[in-house]
Design an enzyme around this catalytic site. Structure first.
Site, PDB file in Angstrom:
ATOM      1  N   HIS A 121       0.880  -1.041   0.203  1.00  0.00           N
ATOM      2  CA  HIS A 121       0.044   0.028  -0.120  1.00  0.00           C
ATOM      3  C   HIS A 121       0.861   1.182  -0.029  1.00  0.00           C
ATOM      4  CE1 HIS A 121      -4.053   1.775   1.367  1.00  0.00           C
ATOM      5  NE2 HIS A 121      -3.419   2.791   0.662  1.00  0.00           N
ATOM      6  N   LEU A 122       1.159   1.751  -1.186  1.00  0.00           N
ATOM      7  CA  LEU A 122       1.852   2.955  -1.400  1.00  0.00           C
ATOM      8  C   LEU A 122       1.669   3.962  -0.333  1.00  0.00           C
ATOM      9  CD1 LEU A 122       2.884   4.387  -4.650  1.00  0.00           C
ATOM     10  CD2 LEU A 122       1.580   5.723  -3.372  1.00  0.00           C
ATOM     11  N   HIS A 123       2.728   4.754   0.245  1.00  0.00           N
ATOM     12  CA  HIS A 123       2.451   5.824   0.777  1.00  0.00           C
ATOM     13  C   HIS A 123       3.920   6.833   0.853  1.00  0.00           C
ATOM     14  CE1 HIS A 123       4.006   2.605   3.587  1.00  0.00           C
ATOM     15  NE2 HIS A 123       4.640   3.517   4.281  1.00  0.00           N
ATOM     16  N   PHE A 124       3.387   8.037   0.998  1.00  0.00           N
ATOM     17  CA  PHE A 124       4.595   9.135   0.847  1.00  0.00           C
ATOM     18  C   PHE A 124       4.935   9.490   2.187  1.00  0.00           C
ATOM     19  CE2 PHE A 124       6.355  13.341  -0.491  1.00  0.00           C
ATOM     20  CZ  PHE A 124       7.084  12.794  -1.493  1.00  0.00           C
TER      21      PHE A 124
END
Length: 164
Positions: A120-123
């Site tokens: 789950h991509l997160h910045f």
């Protein structure tokens, strides 16, 4: 000038800690009553910003899509645009209320890159201050975060309203 490494030994508790299959970022598009819900700073249509529960520094934010995707090329054009717009908004917010000297920004894409949630991509948006690393994390295995995450979240949400 010799560069000094940034040590974060308290992160080992997170790295070695028990992992579940549940994605802590999923389900946050609606109110869930979980602790993470209280850390959400701003909600967009497709992405949201929240305080990191395991911060590297005071004000460390995560910006993530609601949709469970693991790589940038899986984002729609709309998600990508909103993700970057939200990041710019959160940078402005942090500048206004925390006055950092600088920022670290980035993605950890994949487990081997250090992603705690690899799919789950997160910045990460991490405010930094001159001399913000001191002996406490190294000697005492302790972070100096000056207030609770929930209070920081409340302050940030109020400041967003003041910006609008």
């Amino acid at each position: 000038m010799m560069k000094k490494p940034l040590w974060a030994p308290w992160r080992m508790e997170f790295i070695r800690g028990e992992k579940t299959d549940e994605c802590f970022l999923c389900g946050l598009e609606k109110s869930s009553g979980r602790r993470e819900e209280k850390l959400i700073i701003r909600r967009g249509k497709l992405v949201f910003a929240m305080l990191n529960a395991f911060p590297y520094n005071y004000g460390h934010l995560l910006i993530a899509p609601y949709r469970h995707v693991g790589d940038l090329d899986q984002l729609t054009d709309e998600e990508l645009a909103e993700l970057m717009k939200m990041t710019v908004e959160m940078e402005k917010l942090l500048k206004k209320i925390l006055s950092p000297d600088a920022f670290n920004l980035g993605f950890n894409l994949g487990k081997d890159a250090g992603a705690g949630v690899a799919d789950h991509l997160h910045f990460h948006l991490v405010p930094r201050w001159k001399g913000d690393t001191n002996f406490m994390p190294v000697i005492a295995d302790t972070r100096c975060v000056p207030e609770t995450l929930e209070n920081t979240a409340q302050t940030m949400r109020k400041a967003i309203c003041d910006l609008e």
